[in-house]
Design a protein around this motif. Structure first.
Motif, short mmCIF file in Angstrom:
data_model
loop_
_atom_site.label_atom_id
_atom_site.label_comp_id
_atom_site.label_asym_id
_atom_site.label_seq_id
_atom_site.Cartn_x
_atom_site.Cartn_y
_atom_site.Cartn_z
N ARG A 1 0.78 -1.35 0.03
CA ARG A 1 -0.04 -0.17 0.02
C ARG A 1 0.73 1.37 -0.05
N TYR A 2 1.87 1.19 0.70
CA TYR A 2 2.80 2.62 0.74
C TYR A 2 3.65 2.67 -0.70
N MET A 3 3.98 1.39 -1.26
CA MET A 3 4.62 1.26 -2.44
C MET A 3 3.97 1.95 -3.54
N THR A 4 2.52 1.79 -3.67
CA THR A 4 1.86 2.27 -4.54
C THR A 4 1.51 3.74 -4.22
N MET A 5 1.50 4.31 -3.04
CA MET A 5 1.31 5.69 -2.72
C MET A 5 2.41 6.42 -3.21
N VAL A 6 3.50 5.89 -3.13
CA VAL A 6 4.89 6.61 -3.60
C VAL A 6 4.85 6.98 -5.14
N LEU A 7 4.35 5.88 -5.70
CA LEU A 7 4.32 6.27 -7.25
C LEU A 7 3.27 7.35 -7.55
N ALA A 8 2.46 7.73 -6.59
CA ALA A 8 1.40 8.66 -6.97
C ALA A 8 2.13 10.34 -6.54
N VAL A 9 2.90 10.19 -6.15
CA VAL A 9 3.62 11.57 -5.50
C VAL A 9 4.38 12.31 -6.67
N GLU B 1 16.67 2.73 3.89
CA GLU B 1 16.63 2.30 2.47
C GLU B 1 15.22 2.27 1.83
N ALA B 2 14.36 2.36 2.54
CA ALA B 2 13.15 2.50 1.91
C ALA B 2 12.71 3.99 1.54
N ALA B 3 13.34 4.97 2.76
CA ALA B 3 13.21 6.21 2.44
C ALA B 3 13.81 6.68 1.43
N LEU B 4 15.10 6.36 1.22
CA LEU B 4 16.09 6.58 -0.01
C LEU B 4 15.33 6.33 -1.39
N GLN B 5 14.84 5.17 -1.39
CA GLN B 5 14.26 4.49 -2.56
C GLN B 5 13.00 5.53 -2.80
N ALA B 6 12.15 5.85 -1.82
CA ALA B 6 11.15 6.76 -2.09
C ALA B 6 11.41 8.07 -2.60
N GLY B 7 12.36 8.59 -1.98
CA GLY B 7 12.73 10.07 -2.34
C GLY B 7 13.38 9.80 -3.68
N ALA B 8 14.28 8.88 -4.07
CA ALA B 8 14.67 9.23 -5.46
C ALA B 8 13.88 8.67 -6.57
N VAL B 9 12.78 8.04 -6.30
CA VAL B 9 11.77 7.55 -7.02
C VAL B 9 10.80 9.15 -7.43
N CYS B 10 10.52 9.58 -6.44
CA CYS B 10 9.72 10.81 -6.37
C CYS B 10 10.59 11.77 -7.39
N LEU B 11 11.76 11.83 -6.91
CA LEU B 11 12.93 13.12 -7.77
C LEU B 11 12.85 12.74 -9.22
N MET B 12 13.05 11.30 -9.54
CA MET B 12 13.15 11.07 -10.88
C MET B 12 11.77 11.11 -11.71
N ASP B 13 10.63 10.92 -11.09
CA ASP B 13 9.46 11.03 -11.91
C ASP B 13 9.21 12.54 -11.92
N PHE B 14 9.50 13.57 -11.09
CA PHE B 14 9.14 14.77 -11.15
C PHE B 14 10.15 15.55 -12.06
N CYS B 15 11.44 15.02 -12.01
CA CYS B 15 12.24 15.77 -12.96
C CYS B 15 12.10 15.41 -14.27
N GLY B 16 11.91 14.00 -14.46
CA GLY B 16 11.73 13.71 -15.81
C GLY B 16 10.70 14.18 -16.56
N GLN B 17 9.42 14.31 -15.97
CA GLN B 17 8.13 15.20 -16.54
C GLN B 17 8.49 16.42 -16.85
N ALA B 18 8.98 17.18 -15.84
CA ALA B 18 9.63 18.57 -15.98
C ALA B 18 10.42 18.86 -17.28
N CYS B 19 11.23 17.94 -17.43
CA CYS B 19 12.16 18.02 -18.40
C CYS B 19 11.66 17.76 -19.61
N LEU B 20 10.78 16.78 -19.94
CA LEU B 20 10.22 16.50 -20.95
C LEU B 20 9.20 17.62 -21.66
N THR B 21 8.68 18.33 -20.49
CA THR B 21 7.63 19.52 -20.81
C THR B 21 8.68 20.71 -21.53
#
Length: 549
Positions: free
Chosen positions: A47-55, A118-138
């Motif tokens: 449940r927390y894994m799927t929530m991270v993907l929404a950030v 480890e979980a916190a680092l993974q979650a933070g890196a995933v959110c950073l990757m998703d946001f920066c990638g989206q903004a860069c494509l725009t």
């Protein structure tokens, strides 16, 4: 003759500009495969894994318009887009390093309690990757519009962009499908995931360096200043977030909060005046994307746990972990085939729409999605499930092309489609039939967690339909005035359907899977979404004749 001589130079510039889009898409496609398993391996619950993907999508909705406005207002020796692209690229590079090595970083920082870190680092890196990638494509789309402003070269630019993004998606899904564990350097780096991310880092870094050779035009202080395309998009689609000053990227926290709070009342007022035809299309697209997103985001976990009986949190060299890793590779192969099918179908999409009509093509795409999700929900065969996910490439192509084609049709005759249902629409004539082919069907991006304006390929829309067009009469107050409806705003509405399709499943599917105690709940939920999408697709207006029913 001059055009012929300049053609090779134009093609070379197009490839240079779109190389970074290809690299970004490859990184984000690989993330679609690896991120859910890596979060689960770090000990995070479903449940927390799927929530991270929404950030990431939520952050993109709030901050990407602000970044766009800041780039529109900036003046400097490196241009207005590249400094922001480079800064966001640093965020992507940082994420590419942290995601596969989070366990090592956690062990160094906290030797006695590394799992939560480890979980916190993974979650933070995933959110950073998703946001920066989206903004860069725009911003890359805006850079394309800046460099190729003429109509013909602009159409070529976005056609090449969509092709390069599709190639990047294929590459991003293909790399995890290969077993790299026997490669010596993979063992040295820390395994399959670390090696794939090292390849992606090299690829992305090379793509970023190519932007240094792009001759972006700098703005001067004198003379009339031309409003750039992204500024036009942001100021019209997101007027509450438009900040015209060069220093707007340094806006204070209170001002950001005020801008964000203004979204809700403005969105409510705007939604009250959305025509019924767009609402129907929006609901059908939202349900369809929710079904596809449920498949694409969680397919690796479904194959690894559900069909291969693997355990993501098991010891690295245990049999359960080996089964899970093998399932992830097979899932990546399935998503790669889905991407290939989508690219091939996009080449023929315009022909199919002309031959069969938009209604048949759209509904057949959703019907195929229903069939595929039903089979995947009950089948125990890896081959059958892989074939079914590949077949959904046709549905993916339909959703990437037809909603914008239909929107173009609506805007080609606003008086007929956007007036109140109380007014009888004009009769259908033969001259209206070719309106469905108002834009070319080009290969579009695989959307692995990408958002917003970057999904809107301008090559799909008709260049003859202006964003805001004067003239026309007002209709009753339950509908927006015909003369004030803009193509840009309505495209933003359709893009928000994709955003919701990422956020809603990510927020609830993890809890559903935990309650059901089976990852088959992912495919069962996708099946429910696709059935709902099929019902909604029958209510979409595909021609003026549908308005009479």
């Amino acid at each position: 003759m001059q055009a012929e001589k300049s053609s090779p130079g134009l093609v070379w510039r197009l490839l240079m500009v779109n190389t970074l889009s290809c690299g970004l898409e490859a990184c984000m496609a690989a993330g679609t495969v690896y991120i859910p398993p890596l979060l689960l391996q770090a000990g995070m619950e479903e449940r927390y894994m799927t929530m991270v993907l929404a950030v990431g999508p939520v952050l993109g909705l709030i901050f990407i318009p602000m970044i766009g406005s800041a780039s529109d207002s900036r003046q400097g020796r490196f241009g207005c887009r590249r400094p922001f692209i480079w800064m966001l690229g640093l965020g992507v590079l940082l994420s590419l390093q942290v995601i596969p090595q989070a366990w090592r970083l956690a062990a160094l920082m906290s030797p006695h309690h590394p799992h939560w870190l480890e979980a916190a680092l993974q979650a933070g890196a995933v959110c950073l990757m998703d946001f920066c990638g989206q903004a860069c494509l725009t911003l890359l789309l805006a850079l394309l519009s800046d460099l190729f402003p003429m109509e013909e070269e602009n159409r070529k630019a976005f056609s090449v962009n969509s092709l390069m993004i599709s190639l990047g998606g294929c590459l991003g899904f293909f790399l995890p499908a290969v077993d790299w564990s026997q490669v010596p350097i993979a063992t040295y780096l820390g395994g399959q995931e670390a090696f794939v991310y090292a390849l992606l880092t090299s690829l992305f870094l090379s793509c970023v360096l190519t932007t240094a050779f792009i001759p972006e035009k700098t703005r001067t202080g004198g003379g009339e200043r031309k409003t750039s395309p992204l500024k036009s998009v942001n100021s019209r689609c997101f007027p509450h977030l438009f900040l015209p000053r060069p220093q707007c990227f340094l806006v204070t926290l209170s001002r950001c909060a005020s801008a964000c709070m203004s979204v809700l009342p403005r969105a409510y007022r705007a939604c009250k005046r959305v025509p019924a035809v767009i609402w129907r299309l929006f609901v059908a697209e939202t349900c369809s994307w929710m079904a596809l997103t449920s498949i694409m985001l969680f397919f690796a976990d479904f194959i690894g746990e559900g069909l291969y009986q693997g355990v993501p949190s098991a010891e690295p060299h245990s049999q359960e972990r080996k089964h899970y890793d093998e399932g992830v590779r097979v899932a990546s192969l399935g998503l790669f085939l889905q991407c290939v099918v989508s690219v091939l179908c996009s080449v023929l999409m315009d022909f199919w729409v002309a031959l069969l009509g938009a209604r048949v093509v759209y509904i057949s795409g959703i019907a195929l999605l229903v069939l595929a999700t039903i089979v995947m929900s009950v089948s125990e065969s890896v081959i059958t499930v892989t074939v079914m996910v590949a077949v959904t490439g046709y549905s993916l192509c339909v959703l990437q092309v037809l909603p914008y084609t239909l929107l173009c049709l609506y805007h080609s005759n606003r008086q007929a489609f956007f007036t109140s249902s109380k007014s009888r629409p004009p009769q259908l004539s033969e001259s209206d039939k070719p309106l469905l082919t108002c834009g070319p069907a080009t290969p579009h991006a695989q959307d692995t967690g990408r958002l917003n304006l970057s999904r809107t390929d301008p090559s799909v829309g008709s260049p003859h339909v202006s964003l805001f067009e004067g003239g026309g009469n007002r209709v009753d107050t339950d509908c927006a005035p015909v003369s004030q409806r803009g193509m840009c705003f309505d495209m933003a509405i359709l893009d928000s359907a994709y955003l919701l399709s990422q956020v809603l499943p990510a927020m609830c599917l993890g809890s559903i899977v935990q309650l059901a105690n089976s990852v088959r709940a992912y495919m069962a939920s996708a099946c429910c979404f696709s059935l709902l999408a099929f019902l909604c697709s029958t209510k979409v207006v595909y021609s003026r004749a549908d308005l009479e029913h």
